[in-house]
Write an enzyme that holds these catalytic residues in place. Structure first.
Site, PDB file in Angstrom:
ATOM      1  N   ARG A 187       0.804  -1.236   0.000  1.00  0.00           N
ATOM      2  CA  ARG A 187       0.000   0.000   0.000  1.00  0.00           C
ATOM      3  C   ARG A 187       0.832   1.279   0.000  1.00  0.00           C
ATOM      4  O   ARG A 187       0.383   2.320   0.448  1.00  0.00           O
ATOM      5  CB  ARG A 187      -0.979   0.031   1.171  1.00  0.00           C
ATOM      6  N   LYS A 217       1.755  11.081 -11.560  1.00  0.00           N
ATOM      7  CA  LYS A 217       1.009  10.095 -12.354  1.00  0.00           C
ATOM      8  C   LYS A 217       1.912   8.883 -12.541  1.00  0.00           C
ATOM      9  O   LYS A 217       3.047   9.009 -13.001  1.00  0.00           O
ATOM     10  CB  LYS A 217       0.641  10.671 -13.721  1.00  0.00           C
ATOM     11  N   GLU A 254       7.657  18.587 -25.292  1.00  0.00           N
ATOM     12  CA  GLU A 254       6.930  18.949 -24.062  1.00  0.00           C
ATOM     13  C   GLU A 254       7.367  20.337 -23.579  1.00  0.00           C
ATOM     14  O   GLU A 254       6.572  21.108 -23.044  1.00  0.00           O
ATOM     15  CB  GLU A 254       7.176  17.926 -22.944  1.00  0.00           C
ATOM     16  N   LYS A 298       4.995  22.993 -14.192  1.00  0.00           N
ATOM     17  CA  LYS A 298       4.313  21.736 -13.874  1.00  0.00           C
ATOM     18  C   LYS A 298       3.946  21.688 -12.388  1.00  0.00           C
ATOM     19  O   LYS A 298       2.831  21.307 -12.020  1.00  0.00           O
ATOM     20  CB  LYS A 298       5.198  20.536 -14.252  1.00  0.00           C
ATOM     21  N   GLU A 301      -6.426  16.335 -11.857  1.00  0.00           N
ATOM     22  CA  GLU A 301      -7.005  16.716 -13.152  1.00  0.00           C
ATOM     23  C   GLU A 301      -8.524  16.829 -13.077  1.00  0.00           C
ATOM     24  O   GLU A 301      -9.248  16.320 -13.926  1.00  0.00           O
ATOM     25  CB  GLU A 301      -6.593  15.672 -14.193  1.00  0.00           C
ATOM     26  N   ARG A 334      -5.063  21.091 -14.893  1.00  0.00           N
ATOM     27  CA  ARG A 334      -4.042  20.113 -15.308  1.00  0.00           C
ATOM     28  C   ARG A 334      -4.318  19.630 -16.727  1.00  0.00           C
ATOM     29  O   ARG A 334      -3.410  19.222 -17.442  1.00  0.00           O
ATOM     30  CB  ARG A 334      -3.984  18.943 -14.304  1.00  0.00           C
ATOM     31  N   ASN A 367      -2.431  18.576 -21.487  1.00  0.00           N
ATOM     32  CA  ASN A 367      -2.720  17.638 -22.572  1.00  0.00           C
ATOM     33  C   ASN A 367      -2.700  18.315 -23.945  1.00  0.00           C
ATOM     34  O   ASN A 367      -3.049  17.694 -24.944  1.00  0.00           O
ATOM     35  CB  ASN A 367      -4.096  16.984 -22.379  1.00  0.00           C
ATOM     36  N   HIS A 414      -1.815  16.491 -27.055  1.00  0.00           N
ATOM     37  CA  HIS A 414      -1.786  15.072 -26.711  1.00  0.00           C
ATOM     38  C   HIS A 414      -2.995  14.290 -27.202  1.00  0.00           C
ATOM     39  O   HIS A 414      -2.905  13.091 -27.393  1.00  0.00           O
ATOM     40  CB  HIS A 414      -1.647  14.894 -25.196  1.00  0.00           C
ATOM     41  N   HIS A 448      -1.902  11.274 -29.163  1.00  0.00           N
ATOM     42  CA  HIS A 448      -2.110   9.863 -28.823  1.00  0.00           C
ATOM     43  C   HIS A 448      -2.662   9.092 -30.004  1.00  0.00           C
ATOM     44  O   HIS A 448      -2.243   7.973 -30.283  1.00  0.00           O
ATOM     45  CB  HIS A 448      -3.073   9.727 -27.633  1.00  0.00           C
ATOM     46  N   HIS A 488       6.708   9.597 -28.855  1.00  0.00           N
ATOM     47  CA  HIS A 488       5.677  10.380 -28.174  1.00  0.00           C
ATOM     48  C   HIS A 488       5.837  11.874 -28.488  1.00  0.00           C
ATOM     49  O   HIS A 488       4.883  12.549 -28.876  1.00  0.00           O
ATOM     50  CB  HIS A 488       5.756  10.126 -26.670  1.00  0.00           C
TER      51      HIS A 488
HETATM   52  N1  NAD Z   1       3.710  10.128 -15.502  1.00  0.00           N
HETATM   53  C1  NAD Z   1       3.589  11.167 -16.296  1.00  0.00           C
HETATM   54  O1  NAD Z   1       3.099  12.233 -15.901  1.00  0.00           O
HETATM   55  C2  NAD Z   1       4.094  11.067 -17.699  1.00  0.00           C
HETATM   56  C3  NAD Z   1       4.207  12.222 -18.478  1.00  0.00           C
HETATM   57  C4  NAD Z   1       4.734  12.093 -19.752  1.00  0.00           C
HETATM   58  C5  NAD Z   1       5.141  10.859 -20.230  1.00  0.00           C
HETATM   59  N2  NAD Z   1       5.006   9.750 -19.448  1.00  0.00           N
HETATM   60  C6  NAD Z   1       5.444   8.432 -19.931  1.00  0.00           C
HETATM   61  O2  NAD Z   1       6.848   8.482 -20.112  1.00  0.00           O
HETATM   62  C7  NAD Z   1       7.225   7.516 -21.076  1.00  0.00           C
HETATM   63  C8  NAD Z   1       8.210   8.141 -22.027  1.00  0.00           C
HETATM   64  O3  NAD Z   1       9.338   8.559 -21.313  1.00  0.00           O
HETATM   65  P1  NAD Z   1      10.747   8.843 -22.023  1.00  0.00           P
HETATM   66  O4  NAD Z   1      10.521   9.691 -23.205  1.00  0.00           O
HETATM   67  O5  NAD Z   1      11.678   9.303 -20.982  1.00  0.00           O
HETATM   68  O6  NAD Z   1      11.147   7.415 -22.628  1.00  0.00           O
HETATM   69  P2  NAD Z   1      11.976   6.189 -22.040  1.00  0.00           P
HETATM   70  O7  NAD Z   1      11.833   6.062 -20.598  1.00  0.00           O
HETATM   71  O8  NAD Z   1      11.628   5.025 -22.899  1.00  0.00           O
HETATM   72  O9  NAD Z   1      13.483   6.621 -22.362  1.00  0.00           O
HETATM   73  C9  NAD Z   1      13.883   6.802 -23.699  1.00  0.00           C
HETATM   74  C10 NAD Z   1      15.161   6.025 -24.029  1.00  0.00           C
HETATM   75  O10 NAD Z   1      16.282   6.677 -23.477  1.00  0.00           O
HETATM   76  C11 NAD Z   1      17.079   5.774 -22.709  1.00  0.00           C
HETATM   77  N3  NAD Z   1      17.730   6.584 -21.681  1.00  0.00           N
HETATM   78  C12 NAD Z   1      17.177   7.100 -20.555  1.00  0.00           C
HETATM   79  N4  NAD Z   1      18.040   7.924 -19.954  1.00  0.00           N
HETATM   80  C13 NAD Z   1      19.176   7.907 -20.677  1.00  0.00           C
HETATM   81  C14 NAD Z   1      20.419   8.588 -20.566  1.00  0.00           C
HETATM   82  N5  NAD Z   1      20.650   9.488 -19.609  1.00  0.00           N
HETATM   83  N6  NAD Z   1      21.357   8.335 -21.484  1.00  0.00           N
HETATM   84  C15 NAD Z   1      21.123   7.479 -22.520  1.00  0.00           C
HETATM   85  N7  NAD Z   1      19.958   6.829 -22.692  1.00  0.00           N
HETATM   86  C16 NAD Z   1      18.992   7.058 -21.776  1.00  0.00           C
HETATM   87  C17 NAD Z   1      16.095   4.762 -22.241  1.00  0.00           C
HETATM   88  O11 NAD Z   1      16.726   3.555 -21.874  1.00  0.00           O
HETATM   89  C18 NAD Z   1      15.183   4.622 -23.448  1.00  0.00           C
HETATM   90  O12 NAD Z   1      15.772   3.750 -24.391  1.00  0.00           O
HETATM   91  C19 NAD Z   1       5.940   7.053 -21.720  1.00  0.00           C
HETATM   92  O13 NAD Z   1       5.631   5.773 -21.238  1.00  0.00           O
HETATM   93  C20 NAD Z   1       4.904   8.045 -21.257  1.00  0.00           C
HETATM   94  O14 NAD Z   1       3.615   7.488 -21.162  1.00  0.00           O
HETATM   95  C21 NAD Z   1       4.504   9.844 -18.205  1.00  0.00           C
HETATM   96 ZN    ZN Z   2       3.540  13.999 -23.189  1.00  0.00          ZN
END
Ligand code: NAD
Ligand code: ZN
Length: 348
Positions: free
Chosen positions: A120, A142, A184, A226, A236, A241, A245, A248, A252, A265
């Site tokens: 939990r 999130k 972003e 943010k 949201e 918030r 989007n 987005h 999406h 993305h």
């Molecule tokens: N929780 C939220 O509010 C929120 C907001 C936006 C996006 N997201 C989520 O985030 C995800 C996308 O995140 P992302 O764009 O960071 O992608 P990711 O986590 O897949 O990272 C992108 C790539 O970079 C590599 N990497 C990470 N750090 C590195 C570094 N310092 N040096 C070299 N390589 C590195 C990773 O291994 C991966 O291959 C999606 O799943 C999306 O849904 C969540």
């Molecule tokens: Zn995004």
């Protein structure tokens, strides 16, 4: 070091920028009683950064365990979370143990969901290593995973206790991933900060050269926006918030139609921001000049503005109706009315 507080009364927490991985141990030692730390990352990031992080944690007297999830959105699943539960039981993690998410958004979302649900809830520290995670996913609470039926369908709002940003990790990030995060970044300027948008316009050259000083300013400003939005509308529910989007809803749909392969993305969001701006201009809500300025900045950064002919507007609208953000069958779409200001419109 610069600090921003995400203000959520008893759940408030700091976002610390300009921190170093090596110093996290000393910081945590002063604030947490548990000596047990569970780091969740992927194999590539482990190779790059586990050494720097663990040296400080061990020096501070922590008992450090690490577990990896294979790299990629494909592994943002309940199955990965289940493996984490099994590992956690094996090493006897307890409710006070600290979970560290070391990585990009994928790791942050999975590790966050694990931390939210195991026993939990365990204290969570986000250590983002991608630009996208630094400016967006690590802040705001999130967490979640994907189902075969769609992205982020299972999840929870679960705020971390701390976000620890070491900008030097950006040095190893591939250019496409920098651009991904820049999408972003541009979004924040359009939705809420005209001066920041102009700053980005003026500094495209330095951004492309990966100037560390520029990224320090960018990450700081985005986290500030943010944090402010999240502290006013954590779940949201108040329509605030929701403006994050922007780009987005179209984005999406573009990601899905491209099978999550064709566009990243950030690329899909760029196309989405451009489509929303065009729609807004068509409806007379945004000036043609404003629309052009948005398009120009996206393009200058090297992000796409069009989804080419294969993705038809109609198809995108149909897809959008299946998006989580649909209320009572109506699509809610964020439209810019000038740079720095957006509104939400319902479309049927
Ligand atoms: N929780 C939220 O509010 C929120 C907001 C936006 C996006 N997201 C989520 O985030 C995800 C996308 O995140 P992302 O764009 O960071 O992608 P990711 O986590 O897949 O990272 C992108 C790539 O970079 C590599 N990497 C990470 N750090 C590195 C570094 N310092 N040096 C070299 N390589 C590195 C990773 O291994 C991966 O291959 C999606 O799943 C999306 O849904 C969540
Ligand atoms: Zn995004």
């Amino acid at each position: 070091m610069r600090k921003i507080i995400v203000k959520l009364s008893e759940r408030s927490y700091p976002v610390i920028m300009g921190a170093r991985l090596e110093n996290l141990g000393a910081y945590l030692k002063k604030r947490f009683v548990s000596k047990k730390i569970f780091i969740i990352t992927n194999p590539g990031i482990k190779r790059l950064y586990f050494g720097r992080l663990s040296v400080g944690l061990r020096k501070a007297g922590f008992d450090v365990s690490i577990v990896t999830i294979a790299d990629g959105e494909r592994f943002k699943t309940l199955r990965s979370v289940n493996n984490l539960y099994k590992q956690a039981i094996k090493i006897k993690l307890d409710r006070r143990s600290i979970v560290i998410a070391l990585g990009g958004g994928v790791i942050g979302d999975v590790a966050g969901f694990f931390a939210a649900t195991y026993m939990r809830g365990l204290p969570l520290v986000q250590v983002p290593t991608t630009l996208l995670a630094m400016v967006d996913s690590s802040v705001g609470g999130k967490t979640g995973v994907d189902l075969p039926e769609g992205k982020n369908l299972v999840g929870s709002f679960y705020q971390p206790k701390l976000v620890w940003i070491d900008l030097s990790t950006l040095k190893t990030l591939p250019t496409r991933q920098i651009r991904n995060g820049m999408s972003e970044v541009i979004k924040y300027g359009i939705i809420k900060d005209k001066a920041f948008f102009s700053f980005l316009e003026k500094n495209v050259g330095l951004i492309k050269k990966l100037d560390p000083g520029i990224f320090e300013k960018i990450v700081f400003n985005c986290c500030k926006i943010k944090a402010d939005v999240v502290s006013k509308d954590e779940r949201e529910e108040k329509g605030l918030r929701e403006m994050l989007n922007f780009g987005h809803t179209f984005g999406h749909a573009i990601e899905v139609l491209g099978g999550y392969q064709k566009y990243s993305h950030g690329e899909a969001v760029s196309i989405g921001m451009n489509m929303a701006s065009e729609l807004s201009a068509k409806r007379g809500l945004l000036s043609a000049a404003g629309m052009k300025q948005i398009k120009n900045l996206i393009q200058k950064i090297g992000l796409p503005i069009t989804s080419a002919k294969e993705i038809k507007f109609k198809k995108i609208l149909d897809m959008m109706k299946r998006d989580k953000k649909v209320r009572d069958g109506k699509i809610r779409i964020v439209l810019p009315i000038k740079i720095g200001k957006v509104i939400v419109k319902e479309m049927t």
